[in-house]
Structures are given as C-alpha cells and as structure tokens.
Design a protein around this motif. Sequence first.
Motif, PDB file in Angstrom:
ATOM      1  N   ILE A   1      17.379  24.518 -40.895  1.00  0.00           N
ATOM      2  CA  ILE A   1      16.979  24.795 -39.514  1.00  0.00           C
ATOM      3  C   ILE A   1      15.728  23.979 -39.191  1.00  0.00           C
ATOM      4  O   ILE A   1      14.780  23.932 -39.983  1.00  0.00           O
ATOM      5  N   SER A   2      15.746  23.342 -38.041  1.00  0.00           N
ATOM      6  CA  SER A   2      14.602  22.520 -37.648  1.00  0.00           C
ATOM      7  C   SER A   2      14.134  22.920 -36.252  1.00  0.00           C
ATOM      8  O   SER A   2      14.686  23.822 -35.617  1.00  0.00           O
ATOM      9  N   GLU A   3      13.127  22.208 -35.817  1.00  0.00           N
ATOM     10  CA  GLU A   3      12.541  22.431 -34.497  1.00  0.00           C
ATOM     11  C   GLU A   3      12.300  21.049 -33.912  1.00  0.00           C
ATOM     12  O   GLU A   3      11.871  20.150 -34.641  1.00  0.00           O
ATOM     13  N   LYS A   4      12.555  20.889 -32.636  1.00  0.00           N
ATOM     14  CA  LYS A   4      12.320  19.596 -31.984  1.00  0.00           C
ATOM     15  C   LYS A   4      10.835  19.257 -32.136  1.00  0.00           C
ATOM     16  O   LYS A   4       9.966  20.097 -31.886  1.00  0.00           O
ATOM     17  N   ARG A   5      10.571  18.038 -32.585  1.00  0.00           N
ATOM     18  CA  ARG A   5       9.177  17.640 -32.838  1.00  0.00           C
ATOM     19  C   ARG A   5       8.359  17.719 -31.556  1.00  0.00           C
ATOM     20  O   ARG A   5       8.746  17.144 -30.534  1.00  0.00           O
ATOM     21  N   PRO A   6       7.214  18.403 -31.603  1.00  0.00           N
ATOM     22  CA  PRO A   6       6.389  18.515 -30.390  1.00  0.00           C
ATOM     23  C   PRO A   6       5.904  17.133 -29.933  1.00  0.00           C
ATOM     24  O   PRO A   6       5.656  16.258 -30.760  1.00  0.00           O
ATOM     25  N   VAL A   7       5.792  16.965 -28.639  1.00  0.00           N
ATOM     26  CA  VAL A   7       5.329  15.687 -28.086  1.00  0.00           C
ATOM     27  C   VAL A   7       3.807  15.623 -28.188  1.00  0.00           C
ATOM     28  O   VAL A   7       3.106  16.495 -27.671  1.00  0.00           O
ATOM     29  N   LYS A   8       3.305  14.625 -28.935  1.00  0.00           N
ATOM     30  CA  LYS A   8       1.853  14.397 -28.976  1.00  0.00           C
ATOM     31  C   LYS A   8       1.601  13.015 -28.366  1.00  0.00           C
ATOM     32  O   LYS A   8       1.904  12.810 -27.200  1.00  0.00           O
ATOM     33  N   SER A   9       1.120  12.057 -29.148  1.00  0.00           N
ATOM     34  CA  SER A   9       0.932  10.725 -28.559  1.00  0.00           C
ATOM     35  C   SER A   9       2.285  10.052 -28.318  1.00  0.00           C
ATOM     36  O   SER A   9       2.444   9.262 -27.395  1.00  0.00           O
ATOM     37  N   ILE A  10       3.253  10.389 -29.160  1.00  0.00           N
ATOM     38  CA  ILE A  10       4.592   9.817 -29.006  1.00  0.00           C
ATOM     39  C   ILE A  10       5.590  10.944 -28.780  1.00  0.00           C
ATOM     40  O   ILE A  10       5.516  11.974 -29.425  1.00  0.00           O
ATOM     41  N   ASP A  11       6.563  10.699 -27.877  1.00  0.00           N
ATOM     42  CA  ASP A  11       7.704  11.615 -27.747  1.00  0.00           C
ATOM     43  C   ASP A  11       8.853  11.010 -28.558  1.00  0.00           C
ATOM     44  O   ASP A  11       9.461  10.038 -28.140  1.00  0.00           O
ATOM     45  N   TYR A  12       9.107  11.599 -29.727  1.00  0.00           N
ATOM     46  CA  TYR A  12      10.156  11.059 -30.588  1.00  0.00           C
ATOM     47  C   TYR A  12      11.556  11.400 -30.086  1.00  0.00           C
ATOM     48  O   TYR A  12      12.533  10.939 -30.637  1.00  0.00           O
ATOM     49  N   GLY A  13      11.645  12.237 -29.069  1.00  0.00           N
ATOM     50  CA  GLY A  13      12.953  12.622 -28.545  1.00  0.00           C
ATOM     51  C   GLY A  13      13.598  13.689 -29.408  1.00  0.00           C
ATOM     52  O   GLY A  13      12.916  14.587 -29.894  1.00  0.00           O
ATOM     53  N   TYR A  14      14.922  13.541 -29.622  1.00  0.00           N
ATOM     54  CA  TYR A  14      15.686  14.569 -30.346  1.00  0.00           C
ATOM     55  C   TYR A  14      15.533  14.417 -31.854  1.00  0.00           C
ATOM     56  O   TYR A  14      16.477  14.120 -32.570  1.00  0.00           O
TER      57      TYR A  14
ATOM     58  N   ILE B   1      11.773  19.984 -40.091  1.00  0.00           N
ATOM     59  CA  ILE B   1      12.433  21.076 -40.813  1.00  0.00           C
ATOM     60  C   ILE B   1      11.544  22.317 -40.875  1.00  0.00           C
ATOM     61  O   ILE B   1      10.373  22.238 -41.216  1.00  0.00           O
ATOM     62  N   LYS B   2      12.130  23.468 -40.527  1.00  0.00           N
ATOM     63  CA  LYS B   2      11.410  24.737 -40.552  1.00  0.00           C
ATOM     64  C   LYS B   2      11.846  25.596 -41.723  1.00  0.00           C
ATOM     65  O   LYS B   2      11.067  26.359 -42.266  1.00  0.00           O
ATOM     66  N   ASN B   3      13.134  25.522 -42.070  1.00  0.00           N
ATOM     67  CA  ASN B   3      13.638  26.407 -43.112  1.00  0.00           C
ATOM     68  C   ASN B   3      14.897  25.845 -43.761  1.00  0.00           C
ATOM     69  O   ASN B   3      15.793  25.372 -43.079  1.00  0.00           O
ATOM     70  N   VAL B   4      14.927  25.898 -45.100  1.00  0.00           N
ATOM     71  CA  VAL B   4      16.161  25.600 -45.824  1.00  0.00           C
ATOM     72  C   VAL B   4      16.728  26.940 -46.282  1.00  0.00           C
ATOM     73  O   VAL B   4      16.039  27.721 -46.932  1.00  0.00           O
ATOM     74  N   ASN B   5      17.975  27.194 -45.909  1.00  0.00           N
ATOM     75  CA  ASN B   5      18.637  28.454 -46.240  1.00  0.00           C
ATOM     76  C   ASN B   5      19.144  28.373 -47.682  1.00  0.00           C
ATOM     77  O   ASN B   5      20.317  28.065 -47.940  1.00  0.00           O
ATOM     78  N   GLU B   6      18.208  28.617 -48.607  1.00  0.00           N
ATOM     79  CA  GLU B   6      18.502  28.440 -50.034  1.00  0.00           C
ATOM     80  C   GLU B   6      19.617  29.359 -50.523  1.00  0.00           C
ATOM     81  O   GLU B   6      20.495  28.895 -51.285  1.00  0.00           O
TER      82      GLU B   6
END
Lengths: 263, 263
Positions: free
Chosen positions: A109-122, A126-131
């Motif tokens: 499970i991931s989260e869209k990277r927050p926009v800081k100096s660059i907007d990386y888009g989609y 990674i937030k969690n690996v469902n081990e």
Amino acid sequence: MPKDSIYIIKIGGNIIDDPEALDQFLADFSKIKSNKILVHGGGKLATQLAEKMGVETVMAEGRRITDKPTLDIVTMVYGGLINKNIVAKLQALHTNAIGLTGADAGVVISEKRPVKSIDYGYVGDIKNVNEPTLNTLISIGLVPIFAPLTADKKGQILNTNADTMAQAIAVAMAANFESNLIYCFEKNGVLSDPENNESAIPNINYGLFQSLKAEGAINKGMIPKLDNAFQAVNDGVKNVIICNAKDLKNLDEHITFGTTISN
Amino acid sequence: MPKDSIYIIKIGGNIIDDPEALDQFLADFSKIKSNKILVHGGGKLATQLAEKMGVETVMAEGRRITDKPTLDIVTMVYGGLINKNIVAKLQALHTNAIGLTGADAGVVISEKRPVKSIDYGYVGDIKNVNEPTLNTLISIGLVPIFAPLTADKKGQILNTNADTMAQAIAVAMAANFESNLIYCFEKNGVLSDPENNESAIPNINYGLFQSLKAEGAINKGMIPKLDNAFQAVNDGVKNVIICNAKDLKNLDEHITFGTTISN
C-alpha cells in the motif's frame, strides 16, 4: 529454531531490455532453492511506447514525472507486458510464479507522493507491506513476481521505484525470514571506477559510503540504490548485495560476488 | 454437506469502456457475499491503442487475428491497464482482489490454436484449469480477477476469449462448489428482438436455442456466448445467466432477471 531464508531479488531495466540476458537470469532465478521474490524494473520499453504514442516523457531532476498518460503506459508495460511474460517464462521453467503489483491482494500500500518543490505526479511512496498475505502466498508454494506499481487505499494505481519496493519487501519479510536483498544489474557491483567493470568494491559500510559520496567517487545513479541498501541493513535485512545479474547462479554456492553492504 | 456457492462473473467490453457503468458494476460486485471470481473482457481500449501505435487490426470471419504486435497490446491493455485498475478499485471497495492471467500460478493452461482454414495467431485454446490452486487462493480469502489471457506450458502468453475462459473456470469450480456462471453485458439478456431491450427471453433450453438459431432470430455475436453457456450447463455448472450488468445487484436477492440457460 533458525529462520528460513528468503531472497528478494531485484532485476534492473538493462537486463529486462536484453532478451538473452533476461532468459539467462530467469533460468538462474528458477534454480534458487530458497524462498524467493522477484521485483523487476521497467527498462526502455515504457519510454519507447510513450514515443510511439506521442506521449512526452517529462523529467525533473533526473526523475520521470508520472502524469496520467505516463501512468497508463507504465501500468500497461510494467504490470502487463513485462510482468506477464516473465511469469509465463518462469512457469515454463517450473517456478510457480504469480505476477503481482502492490494493488493485488493489497500487498503493498502506498500514498501519492506529496507535492513539494516537484510534483512527481502519480508516484507512490510505500506506506505498508502486507507481510502476512505475502507470507501466505509463499507458504502455498507461490513465487511472487512484482511489477514496480502499488496502489493507495482509494483505488489509485501509483508508479513506484523498483529498488525501494524491493527494499520495503525485504524489510517486511525480515519479520519471519532470514531476509536477503539482492540488487542485480548489468555491472559487477558498486564500481570505484565507473569505466572499469573489474573495479567492484567488495564491501561498503556506511562510513565508506559517506566518504565515497563526499569524494564524488560514486556514480550518481547509484546513490539512491545505496540509500535503499543501507535502509534495508538498518531495518533487519541480513545480507544486501549489489551485483551482476550473471552472478545470481552463485547464490546457493555461497561464492563471494558483487558488493556487500553492511553497517 | 451442501456445497458452498461460487459466482463466476464475466463482464463485457462495453461495460469496461464506460467508466460510470464499470464503477457501478464494481460496487455491485463487491457486495456479493458468496465466493466469487471476475473475468473481464477487453473492450475498445486495445483497438484504440493499436491505432495510436499504427498496428493494424487484422480480422478474419469477424474475429481478431492476434499477431505478435497485437499480442503485446492485449497483454498490456488486458493484463496491465484494465486488470490492475479493476483490482485497485475493488481493493478500495474492501474486496480482496488479486489480478490474474492464466499464466499466474499456472491457473489456466492453454495451447496455441492449431492452424486450419484460419491462422488465428497467438490465440489460446484452454486445456486445463488448475482448480486446486484457484481453490486455495479463494480459501485464503482472495477474489481472483482474470484478464482474458492464458499461457501454454512453453512460456507463451496467448490471447483467450473471455466468455470461454469464464465458462472453463465455472466448469472447473463445479468440482467443489455449487458453481454459477453469470455473463454480464449492456443488454437485458438474450433478446428476441435485437432492437428492443425489453424483449429478453427469460429461459432458453437447448431445443429453443436450436430453433432460434435456425430462424436467424438470434444476434450472431450471441451464438458463441450461448455455445459457452450450454457447454457450462452440460458440464455441471448449476446456473447460467446472461444479463444486464445492472442486474448484478439482484444476485443475492434471488430476484429473477436476464436469460437463464438450461438443458
């Protein structure tokens, strides 16, 4: 009881792009006797497809920006074309491969990277690996083959760095396995002289990494890979090796190869 | 002990192509309480991508010929773009979806269709559904989402008819489940008047099918679907229904809808 071993093996884009090298790699991968997981990169196919479709590749600070058309392209190329062909080939080599993205069975499970100096888009962080789920898939005899894609909890597919994905999976698997992270690519390891493939540094600890970085002695593209490698070592992964894909056949033989990363 | 129920639901291309209809379908699918498997078709996306890439779509007797460039396109679109987006959306709807092709975990093995009057190219005829593996995936709580792709034992991905794939899976699942095959599309069922969506025939048995066919009263595109439906009924599938995707919400309510197929 000693823990079982597992190998999380990441294969880079240059091998994916070379059909002969890929076939050799898959043959070697299929022979590894321990539990194993493959994470594959993307290679040039996505860029080639984007060109054919007239989708411009936008870069910022050397990194690909994933706009919507690019996301669709990487979902097709990484999640479809590359992943399914690798799975079919491994099945023919009697490896019970199952192709996954992080979306499948909610394993990464991931989260869209927050926009800081660059907007990386989609792009997904990674937030969690469902081990537990990954563990169950392995326990029923399956060999997960990951494309570098994840999803957030809202149903959005996100482009994800393959090196980081391999590292996060290796760290998660360390809970129940003796986890080993192997970064395979077309060079013999971390080279002290980028022009000389025989100059692989056998062992890099964190101190040496910092001084090599300060000297500018390490190829810039190698730095994020080494950051991931040290993260893995710090988070409980037993062995981290950066090596030539050709050396994978030595894995079960305990022959020394490539660059080993240690604290 | 009575067997558990399982629903094998096939969703057609016209629903895939309509984002709103697809979202509604996925919401309804996620609410089905029984065990379930989804098989999705391809829709127009593959044809659109082929056009963008300058790959000509070759047809013979109304069927798409799968040459190598077309195989790569369907592997990307069906196995990547459509499959992974459906999986991510279902995960967001709390359905533990896992995207599969027949290659993954070797669940559906096919053989390249022999060349007779027509060379269909990279098209697979299903030889075996690996019911035990599919059963195991379901038993650990996963919901398989199939793209219409399979692989032979030699590592070749093959384009496969989604209706046939759903039928073969439903037949295989009948070994351990009360198996139900539901063909969902944009019409209300098998229509007696193709121009009137209210003319769905409630029940078609084999005799009626033969006479409707002889009269030319059935839309030509419907005949292979009905052949698959009767194959399923003959091979142990308990219920086979051809219906509007919108009617899926009635499945758990035992409300009559669509066209039921019986011997």
